[in-house]
Design a protein around this motif. Structure first.
Motif, PDB file in Angstrom:
ATOM      1  N   VAL A 113      30.364 -10.111  11.813  1.00  0.00           N
ATOM      2  CA  VAL A 113      30.444 -10.924  10.508  1.00  0.00           C
ATOM      3  C   VAL A 113      30.487 -12.441  10.347  1.00  0.00           C
ATOM      4  O   VAL A 113      29.179 -13.008   9.463  1.00  0.00           O
ATOM      5  CB  VAL A 113      31.467 -10.419   9.369  1.00  0.00           C
ATOM      6  CG1 VAL A 113      31.531 -11.317   8.702  1.00  0.00           C
ATOM      7  CG2 VAL A 113      31.915  -9.056   9.564  1.00  0.00           C
ATOM      8  N   ARG A 114      30.860 -12.960  11.097  1.00  0.00           N
ATOM      9  CA  ARG A 114      31.718 -14.438  11.348  1.00  0.00           C
ATOM     10  C   ARG A 114      29.918 -15.377  11.354  1.00  0.00           C
ATOM     11  O   ARG A 114      29.427 -15.906  10.470  1.00  0.00           O
ATOM     12  CB  ARG A 114      32.105 -15.037  12.409  1.00  0.00           C
ATOM     13  CG  ARG A 114      31.854 -16.709  12.415  1.00  0.00           C
ATOM     14  CD  ARG A 114      33.341 -17.309  12.832  1.00  0.00           C
ATOM     15  NE  ARG A 114      34.231 -16.361  13.897  1.00  0.00           N
ATOM     16  CZ  ARG A 114      35.297 -15.501  14.485  1.00  0.00           C
ATOM     17  NH1 ARG A 114      35.812 -15.253  13.582  1.00  0.00           N
ATOM     18  NH2 ARG A 114      35.405 -14.559  15.524  1.00  0.00           N
ATOM     19  N   ARG A 115      29.423 -14.441  12.559  1.00  0.00           N
ATOM     20  CA  ARG A 115      28.086 -15.079  12.686  1.00  0.00           C
ATOM     21  C   ARG A 115      26.751 -14.458  12.402  1.00  0.00           C
ATOM     22  O   ARG A 115      26.207 -15.199  12.355  1.00  0.00           O
ATOM     23  CB  ARG A 115      27.532 -14.683  14.420  1.00  0.00           C
ATOM     24  CG  ARG A 115      26.424 -14.706  15.717  1.00  0.00           C
ATOM     25  CD  ARG A 115      26.254 -14.033  16.512  1.00  0.00           C
ATOM     26  NE  ARG A 115      25.110 -14.274  17.694  1.00  0.00           N
ATOM     27  CZ  ARG A 115      24.197 -13.860  17.565  1.00  0.00           C
ATOM     28  NH1 ARG A 115      24.064 -12.704  16.305  1.00  0.00           N
ATOM     29  NH2 ARG A 115      22.956 -14.502  18.354  1.00  0.00           N
ATOM     30  N   GLN A 116      26.782 -13.443  11.808  1.00  0.00           N
ATOM     31  CA  GLN A 116      26.096 -12.727  10.993  1.00  0.00           C
ATOM     32  C   GLN A 116      26.034 -13.647   9.789  1.00  0.00           C
ATOM     33  O   GLN A 116      24.572 -14.136   9.276  1.00  0.00           O
ATOM     34  CB  GLN A 116      25.585 -11.779  10.779  1.00  0.00           C
ATOM     35  CG  GLN A 116      25.478 -11.026  12.026  1.00  0.00           C
ATOM     36  CD  GLN A 116      23.767 -11.055  12.595  1.00  0.00           C
ATOM     37  OE1 GLN A 116      23.751 -11.658  13.592  1.00  0.00           O
ATOM     38  NE2 GLN A 116      22.693 -10.939  12.413  1.00  0.00           N
ATOM     39  N   PHE A 117      26.792 -14.154   9.101  1.00  0.00           N
ATOM     40  CA  PHE A 117      27.034 -14.421   7.799  1.00  0.00           C
ATOM     41  C   PHE A 117      26.441 -16.013   7.520  1.00  0.00           C
ATOM     42  O   PHE A 117      26.649 -16.181   6.608  1.00  0.00           O
ATOM     43  CB  PHE A 117      28.318 -13.603   6.743  1.00  0.00           C
ATOM     44  CG  PHE A 117      28.046 -12.790   6.964  1.00  0.00           C
ATOM     45  CD1 PHE A 117      27.110 -11.846   5.788  1.00  0.00           C
ATOM     46  CD2 PHE A 117      29.322 -12.253   6.071  1.00  0.00           C
ATOM     47  CE1 PHE A 117      27.105 -10.502   5.266  1.00  0.00           C
ATOM     48  CE2 PHE A 117      29.806 -10.759   5.413  1.00  0.00           C
ATOM     49  CZ  PHE A 117      28.388  -9.779   5.504  1.00  0.00           C
ATOM     50  N   ASN A 118      27.222 -16.179   8.474  1.00  0.00           N
ATOM     51  CA  ASN A 118      27.124 -17.965   8.567  1.00  0.00           C
ATOM     52  C   ASN A 118      25.457 -18.318   8.885  1.00  0.00           C
ATOM     53  O   ASN A 118      25.006 -19.203   8.919  1.00  0.00           O
ATOM     54  CB  ASN A 118      27.431 -18.527   9.596  1.00  0.00           C
ATOM     55  CG  ASN A 118      29.587 -18.677   9.680  1.00  0.00           C
ATOM     56  OD1 ASN A 118      29.594 -19.424   8.686  1.00  0.00           O
ATOM     57  ND2 ASN A 118      30.089 -18.361  10.250  1.00  0.00           N
ATOM     58  N   LYS A 119      24.657 -17.150   9.370  1.00  0.00           N
ATOM     59  CA  LYS A 119      22.758 -17.454   9.189  1.00  0.00           C
ATOM     60  C   LYS A 119      22.440 -17.136   8.061  1.00  0.00           C
ATOM     61  O   LYS A 119      21.339 -17.218   7.911  1.00  0.00           O
ATOM     62  CB  LYS A 119      22.230 -15.920  10.332  1.00  0.00           C
ATOM     63  CG  LYS A 119      23.160 -16.478  11.264  1.00  0.00           C
ATOM     64  CD  LYS A 119      22.248 -15.674  12.672  1.00  0.00           C
ATOM     65  CE  LYS A 119      22.059 -15.617  13.721  1.00  0.00           C
ATOM     66  NZ  LYS A 119      21.785 -15.033  14.894  1.00  0.00           N
ATOM     67  N   LYS A 129      14.437 -16.158   9.692  1.00  0.00           N
ATOM     68  CA  LYS A 129      14.494 -17.861  10.664  1.00  0.00           C
ATOM     69  C   LYS A 129      13.381 -17.614  11.132  1.00  0.00           C
ATOM     70  O   LYS A 129      12.647 -18.929  11.072  1.00  0.00           O
ATOM     71  CB  LYS A 129      15.476 -17.618  12.501  1.00  0.00           C
ATOM     72  CG  LYS A 129      15.970 -18.384  12.851  1.00  0.00           C
ATOM     73  CD  LYS A 129      16.581 -17.947  13.947  1.00  0.00           C
ATOM     74  CE  LYS A 129      16.841 -19.770  14.868  1.00  0.00           C
ATOM     75  NZ  LYS A 129      17.116 -19.351  15.804  1.00  0.00           N
ATOM     76  N   LYS A 130      12.646 -16.930  11.881  1.00  0.00           N
ATOM     77  CA  LYS A 130      11.187 -17.366  12.310  1.00  0.00           C
ATOM     78  C   LYS A 130      10.257 -17.411  10.697  1.00  0.00           C
ATOM     79  O   LYS A 130       9.491 -18.588  11.695  1.00  0.00           O
ATOM     80  CB  LYS A 130      11.353 -15.307  12.648  1.00  0.00           C
ATOM     81  CG  LYS A 130       8.992 -15.253  13.277  1.00  0.00           C
ATOM     82  CD  LYS A 130       9.252 -14.163  13.830  1.00  0.00           C
ATOM     83  CE  LYS A 130       7.371 -14.323  14.742  1.00  0.00           C
ATOM     84  NZ  LYS A 130       7.440 -12.792  14.879  1.00  0.00           N
ATOM     85  N   TYR A 131      10.506 -16.905  10.037  1.00  0.00           N
ATOM     86  CA  TYR A 131       9.006 -17.569   8.978  1.00  0.00           C
ATOM     87  C   TYR A 131       9.999 -18.228   7.679  1.00  0.00           C
ATOM     88  O   TYR A 131       9.551 -18.613   7.149  1.00  0.00           O
ATOM     89  CB  TYR A 131       9.361 -15.562   8.131  1.00  0.00           C
ATOM     90  CG  TYR A 131       8.792 -14.883   8.882  1.00  0.00           C
ATOM     91  CD1 TYR A 131       7.176 -15.304   9.286  1.00  0.00           C
ATOM     92  CD2 TYR A 131       8.660 -13.678   9.097  1.00  0.00           C
ATOM     93  CE1 TYR A 131       5.852 -14.263  10.899  1.00  0.00           C
ATOM     94  CE2 TYR A 131       8.306 -12.740  10.102  1.00  0.00           C
ATOM     95  CZ  TYR A 131       6.929 -13.297  10.442  1.00  0.00           C
ATOM     96  OH  TYR A 131       6.433 -12.130  11.480  1.00  0.00           O
ATOM     97  N   ASP A 132      10.955 -18.997   8.420  1.00  0.00           N
ATOM     98  CA  ASP A 132      11.967 -19.896   7.640  1.00  0.00           C
ATOM     99  C   ASP A 132      12.030 -19.614   6.903  1.00  0.00           C
ATOM    100  O   ASP A 132      11.754 -19.957   5.351  1.00  0.00           O
ATOM    101  CB  ASP A 132      10.956 -20.996   7.476  1.00  0.00           C
ATOM    102  CG  ASP A 132      11.744 -22.970   7.285  1.00  0.00           C
ATOM    103  OD1 ASP A 132      12.898 -22.673   7.543  1.00  0.00           O
ATOM    104  OD2 ASP A 132      10.435 -23.282   6.718  1.00  0.00           O
ATOM    105  N   LYS A 133      12.596 -18.188   6.082  1.00  0.00           N
ATOM    106  CA  LYS A 133      12.845 -18.070   4.446  1.00  0.00           C
ATOM    107  C   LYS A 133      14.446 -17.971   4.423  1.00  0.00           C
ATOM    108  O   LYS A 133      15.409 -17.677   5.563  1.00  0.00           O
ATOM    109  CB  LYS A 133      12.549 -16.767   4.294  1.00  0.00           C
ATOM    110  CG  LYS A 133      10.462 -16.502   4.749  1.00  0.00           C
ATOM    111  CD  LYS A 133      10.507 -17.207   3.805  1.00  0.00           C
ATOM    112  CE  LYS A 133       8.813 -16.523   3.635  1.00  0.00           C
ATOM    113  NZ  LYS A 133       8.277 -17.074   2.474  1.00  0.00           N
ATOM    114  N   LYS A 134      14.973 -18.086   3.348  1.00  0.00           N
ATOM    115  CA  LYS A 134      16.188 -18.239   2.762  1.00  0.00           C
ATOM    116  C   LYS A 134      16.534 -16.924   2.874  1.00  0.00           C
ATOM    117  O   LYS A 134      15.882 -15.901   3.024  1.00  0.00           O
ATOM    118  CB  LYS A 134      16.401 -18.700   1.455  1.00  0.00           C
ATOM    119  CG  LYS A 134      16.411 -20.230   1.796  1.00  0.00           C
ATOM    120  CD  LYS A 134      16.357 -21.362   0.434  1.00  0.00           C
ATOM    121  CE  LYS A 134      16.218 -22.670   0.682  1.00  0.00           C
ATOM    122  NZ  LYS A 134      16.673 -23.193  -0.499  1.00  0.00           N
ATOM    123  N   VAL A 135      18.001 -16.345   3.464  1.00  0.00           N
ATOM    124  CA  VAL A 135      18.255 -15.592   3.151  1.00  0.00           C
ATOM    125  C   VAL A 135      19.294 -15.107   2.045  1.00  0.00           C
ATOM    126  O   VAL A 135      20.937 -15.922   1.595  1.00  0.00           O
ATOM    127  CB  VAL A 135      19.374 -14.696   4.402  1.00  0.00           C
ATOM    128  CG1 VAL A 135      19.498 -12.669   4.040  1.00  0.00           C
ATOM    129  CG2 VAL A 135      17.954 -14.648   4.850  1.00  0.00           C
TER     130      VAL A 135
END
Length: 191
Positions: free
Chosen positions: A51-57, A14-20
């Motif tokens: 799980v919901r919070r992190q995987f939605n990121k 998120k900080k470096y605007d990268k995809k995960v």
């Protein structure tokens, strides 16, 4: 995974605007309840929330089966998912041409019936159920052996060390000979 490294990765992305892209190996909210002795319900609730919070990121998720994709969607994970089936290399994991040689190296006899497990030694792997089933076999049949290959929670490992008819060999880099020595492979995992 969703552990500290996974969460740090998401924060850095998120900080470096990268995809995960993440591979969902386990259903963490189910795994959490199998990994703790106390607070199972709180672990379950916290695991689902995390799980919901992190995987939605994440930008994209690979999942092992369509059922896992459905469970994640039902949980509220709306990230795009694609099934990436895991497989076994059939040219490597094949029965030994001479099982007796493999068994001899392990100290097993020709007439032993070998039930085995290869994997991490953890509570969620449910090796207790495997051991109970083995004890029932042992009462009914002669010459049965339980072969366990792996490393993990010391408390769980101790359960098998020095047990009659149990060969606990610990962690091995090459598991093929151990798999080839088995008559039956069991994966009692709860998740």
């Amino acid at each position: 995974t969703l552990g500290p490294i996974g969460m740090y990765t998401l924060a850095s992305a998120k900080k470096y605007d990268k995809k995960v892209v993440s591979y969902v190996h386990t259903l963490d909210w189910e795994l959490a309840t199998k990994s703790v002795k106390r607070g199972k319900f709180l672990s379950y609730l916290f695991g689902k929330w995390l799980v919901r919070r992190q995987f939605n990121k994440c930008t994209f998720l690979f999942v092992p089966t369509s059922e896992v994709a459905e469970k994640l969607t039902f949980l509220g994970v709306h990230t795009e998912k694609k099934v990436l089936s895991l497989g076994t290399d059939p040219s490597l994991f094949i029965p030994s041409k001479n099982k007796l040689v493999v068994r001899k190296k392990l100290g097993l006899r020709k007439d032993h019936f070998v039930v085995g497990y290869v994997g991490r030694i953890g509570r969620e792997k449910d090796l207790g159920t495997l051991y109970k089933a083995f004890k029932r076999l042992e009462k009914r049949y002669n010459h049965v052996k339980l072969l366990i290959v792996g490393k993990g929670i010391r408390e769980e490992e101790k359960r098998f060390k020095s047990k009659r008819n149990v060969l606990f060999v610990g962690e091995k880099n090459d598991v093929v000979p151990y798999l080839q020595a088995m008559d039956v492979y069991v994966l009692p995992s709860l998740t």
